[in-house]
Design a protein around this motif. Structure first.
Motif, PDB file in Angstrom:
ATOM      1  N   GLY A   7      -5.414   2.211  -9.242  1.00 26.11           N
ATOM      2  CA  GLY A   7      -5.194   0.871  -8.726  1.00 26.11           C
ATOM      3  C   GLY A   7      -3.921   0.273  -9.290  1.00 26.11           C
ATOM      4  O   GLY A   7      -3.360   0.755 -10.279  1.00 26.11           O
ATOM      5  N   ALA A   8      -3.470  -0.791  -8.694  1.00 27.82           N
ATOM      6  CA  ALA A   8      -2.214  -1.418  -9.090  1.00 27.82           C
ATOM      7  C   ALA A   8      -2.331  -2.095 -10.447  1.00 27.82           C
ATOM      8  O   ALA A   8      -3.423  -2.440 -10.905  1.00 27.82           O
ATOM      9  N   VAL A   9      -1.203  -2.269 -11.093  1.00 20.62           N
ATOM     10  CA  VAL A   9      -1.096  -3.180 -12.228  1.00 20.62           C
ATOM     11  C   VAL A   9      -0.812  -4.557 -11.643  1.00 20.62           C
ATOM     12  O   VAL A   9       0.201  -4.751 -10.969  1.00 20.62           O
ATOM     13  N   ALA A  27       5.859  -3.999 -15.281  1.00 21.09           N
ATOM     14  CA  ALA A  27       6.650  -3.078 -14.459  1.00 21.09           C
ATOM     15  C   ALA A  27       6.820  -1.736 -15.159  1.00 21.09           C
ATOM     16  O   ALA A  27       6.674  -0.668 -14.546  1.00 21.09           O
ATOM     17  N   ALA A  28       7.118  -1.778 -16.448  1.00 23.98           N
ATOM     18  CA  ALA A  28       7.237  -0.530 -17.205  1.00 23.98           C
ATOM     19  C   ALA A  28       5.904   0.205 -17.262  1.00 23.98           C
ATOM     20  O   ALA A  28       5.848   1.440 -17.166  1.00 23.98           O
ATOM     21  N   GLU A  29       4.800  -0.541 -17.413  1.00 25.51           N
ATOM     22  CA  GLU A  29       3.480   0.067 -17.440  1.00 25.51           C
ATOM     23  C   GLU A  29       3.148   0.731 -16.112  1.00 25.51           C
ATOM     24  O   GLU A  29       2.645   1.851 -16.067  1.00 25.51           O
ATOM     25  N   ALA A  30       3.399   0.027 -15.016  1.00 19.93           N
ATOM     26  CA  ALA A  30       3.095   0.586 -13.697  1.00 19.93           C
ATOM     27  C   ALA A  30       3.921   1.843 -13.441  1.00 19.93           C
ATOM     28  O   ALA A  30       3.410   2.839 -12.916  1.00 19.93           O
ATOM     29  N   GLN A  31       5.178   1.806 -13.827  1.00 23.58           N
ATOM     30  CA  GLN A  31       6.030   2.984 -13.640  1.00 23.58           C
ATOM     31  C   GLN A  31       5.499   4.152 -14.464  1.00 23.58           C
ATOM     32  O   GLN A  31       5.425   5.288 -13.964  1.00 23.58           O
ATOM     33  N   GLY A  32       5.123   3.896 -15.709  1.00 23.27           N
ATOM     34  CA  GLY A  32       4.601   4.956 -16.556  1.00 23.27           C
ATOM     35  C   GLY A  32       3.286   5.522 -16.065  1.00 23.27           C
ATOM     36  O   GLY A  32       2.996   6.713 -16.268  1.00 23.27           O
ATOM     37  N   ARG A  33       2.481   4.703 -15.412  1.00 23.84           N
ATOM     38  CA  ARG A  33       1.189   5.149 -14.901  1.00 23.84           C
ATOM     39  C   ARG A  33       1.285   5.735 -13.496  1.00 23.84           C
ATOM     40  O   ARG A  33       0.316   6.302 -12.990  1.00 23.84           O
ATOM     41  N   GLY A  34       2.426   5.554 -12.846  1.00 21.90           N
ATOM     42  CA  GLY A  34       2.597   6.059 -11.488  1.00 21.90           C
ATOM     43  C   GLY A  34       1.799   5.281 -10.455  1.00 21.90           C
ATOM     44  O   GLY A  34       1.308   5.861  -9.481  1.00 21.90           O
ATOM     45  N   VAL A  35       1.675   3.951 -10.651  1.00 24.85           N
ATOM     46  CA  VAL A  35       0.931   3.117  -9.712  1.00 24.85           C
ATOM     47  C   VAL A  35       1.809   1.952  -9.264  1.00 24.85           C
ATOM     48  O   VAL A  35       2.899   1.710  -9.807  1.00 24.85           O
ATOM     49  N   ARG A  36       1.322   1.224  -8.279  1.00 27.30           N
ATOM     50  CA  ARG A  36       2.049   0.064  -7.764  1.00 27.30           C
ATOM     51  C   ARG A  36       2.000  -1.097  -8.749  1.00 27.30           C
ATOM     52  O   ARG A  36       1.111  -1.187  -9.589  1.00 27.30           O
ATOM     53  N   ILE A  88       6.494  -2.419  -5.201  1.00 27.48           N
ATOM     54  CA  ILE A  88       6.082  -3.758  -5.632  1.00 27.48           C
ATOM     55  C   ILE A  88       5.491  -4.507  -4.447  1.00 27.48           C
ATOM     56  O   ILE A  88       6.133  -4.659  -3.404  1.00 27.48           O
ATOM     57  N   ASP A  89       4.263  -4.965  -4.618  1.00 29.83           N
ATOM     58  CA  ASP A  89       3.627  -5.855  -3.657  1.00 29.83           C
ATOM     59  C   ASP A  89       3.707  -7.276  -4.190  1.00 29.83           C
ATOM     60  O   ASP A  89       3.709  -7.486  -5.405  1.00 29.83           O
ATOM     61  N   ARG A  90       3.738  -8.237  -3.306  1.00 29.86           N
ATOM     62  CA  ARG A  90       3.685  -9.634  -3.739  1.00 29.86           C
ATOM     63  C   ARG A  90       2.875 -10.423  -2.716  1.00 29.86           C
ATOM     64  O   ARG A  90       2.968 -10.182  -1.521  1.00 29.86           O
ATOM     65  N   GLU A  91       2.090 -11.365  -3.230  1.00 33.12           N
ATOM     66  CA  GLU A  91       1.245 -12.145  -2.324  1.00 33.12           C
ATOM     67  C   GLU A  91       0.927 -13.502  -2.937  1.00 33.12           C
ATOM     68  O   GLU A  91       0.658 -13.616  -4.131  1.00 33.12           O
ATOM     69  N   VAL A  92       0.975 -14.519  -2.083  1.00 33.82           N
ATOM     70  CA  VAL A  92       0.502 -15.850  -2.443  1.00 33.82           C
ATOM     71  C   VAL A  92      -0.909 -15.984  -1.887  1.00 33.82           C
ATOM     72  O   VAL A  92      -1.143 -15.750  -0.699  1.00 33.82           O
ATOM     73  N   ILE A  93      -1.853 -16.337  -2.747  1.00 32.78           N
ATOM     74  CA  ILE A  93      -3.249 -16.414  -2.346  1.00 32.78           C
ATOM     75  C   ILE A  93      -3.773 -17.813  -2.645  1.00 32.78           C
ATOM     76  O   ILE A  93      -3.584 -18.344  -3.740  1.00 32.78           O
TER      77      ILE A  93
END
Length: 306
Positions: A7-9, A27-36, A88-93
């Protein structure tokens, strides 16, 4: 651990500098984990106690939703500067920030927030958003604070409980992924001890019992993660102060949270609260749901550690 594998970070965005620091770390964590990387800005609906025409209420909410896009774009640019190839996903909720992030946690690898925020996403200890996350999120939560440029080294407190075991499991996995040591801290003190009794106690025997607790807690995880360099710290001292001192050169310090416990509210504990106030590095909060985690098989753990 709890949460969806792969799953995404997820990062809570509110336009503050602390949120941007959290974005760069995530961002560094997501890149290291190979996730979005998923950037989320939550916008409170208009207050229900205001007497406004329905059309005006809708207009205010729409204006706030549009305004939140600016901080999201800024955050996305900051993340791209750290990891240009990252998805990178972005969303206003629309919704209460705490509940939006709790919902995000059901499919996330991590939920990340800054230590302080502007309005909704405030610090974990003092803010309602972080308090709710500590109690209700179903994946680990990381509060980004202190120094974020240390590539390895994970500190975990050992208390011998099932929740502490879940925190240990997360810590071992992080140490394996980062290629750094796992510092296992067993700090014990008799704060309420009568000073007249202190000379009569067999402190060597007590220390031996404490070492047994430490060794017993570490044994299954050392077997599951044979490549991790485990460093034991066994001291008669205040646990919070010891963990803060040990995390001075660490990339991450890990603490457990029991979630909500009846009328007593959030059971993060005094040690966790102290870390969230004073730790010199990011703090990972492992929730009650993570207590169901089991040790990772040795072959998988060794692969992660390569």
């Amino acid at each position: 651990m709890a949460g969806m594998v792969g799953g995404a970070v997820v990062v809570g965005i509110d336009g503050s500098d602390h949120a941007l620091q959290a974005v760069r770390w995530a961002a560094a964590e997501a890149q290291g984990r190979g996730v979005r990387l998923r950037l989320v800005a939550a916008v409170h609906p208009p207050r229900t106690d205001l007497v406004l025409p329905p059309r005006e209420t809708d207009k205010q909410h729409l204006t706030r939703m549009r305004a939140a896009r600016g901080p999201l774009n800024t955050a996305a640019a900051a993340a791209a500067a750290v990891a240009p190839e990252l998805e990178i996903d972005r969303e206003v909720i629309g919704g209460a920030p705490a509940q939006v992030l709790v919902e995000e946690s059901t499919t996330a690898t991590l939920v990340v927030v800054g230590h302080r925020g502007r309005g909704g996403f405030t610090g974990l200890l003092l803010g309602s958003v972080g308090i709710t996350l500590a109690a209700e999120a179903t994946c680990p939560v990381v509060v980004v604070r202190g120094h974020t440029d240390r590539p390895s080294g994970v500190v975990v407190g050992v208390d011998g409980t099932p929740l502490g075991d879940a925190a240990l499991g997360f810590g071992f996995a992080e140490a394996a992924r980062r290629g750094g040591p796992l510092v296992a801290v067993r700090a014990w003190a008799e704060a309420a001890l009568d000073p007249f009794l202190e000379p009569l106690l067999d402190w060597d025997a007590i220390a031996a019992d404490e070492r047994e607790v430490l060794d017993r807690a570490l044994a299954p995880w050392e077997e599951g993660f044979p490549a991790v360099d485990v460093r034991r710290v066994l001291v008669r001292a205040n646990a919070a102060k010891t963990l803060i001192a040990q995390s001075g050169t660490a990339a991450l310090v890990v603490v457990g949270s029991r979630g909500r416990d009846g009328l007593r509210g959030v059971m993060l504990g005094s040690v966790g609260q102290a870390l969230l106030q004073h730790a010199p590095c990011p703090v990972a909060v492992i929730h009650a749901a993570a207590a169901r985690a089991e040790p990772v098989p040795a072959d998988v753990a060794e692969e992660v550690g390569r």
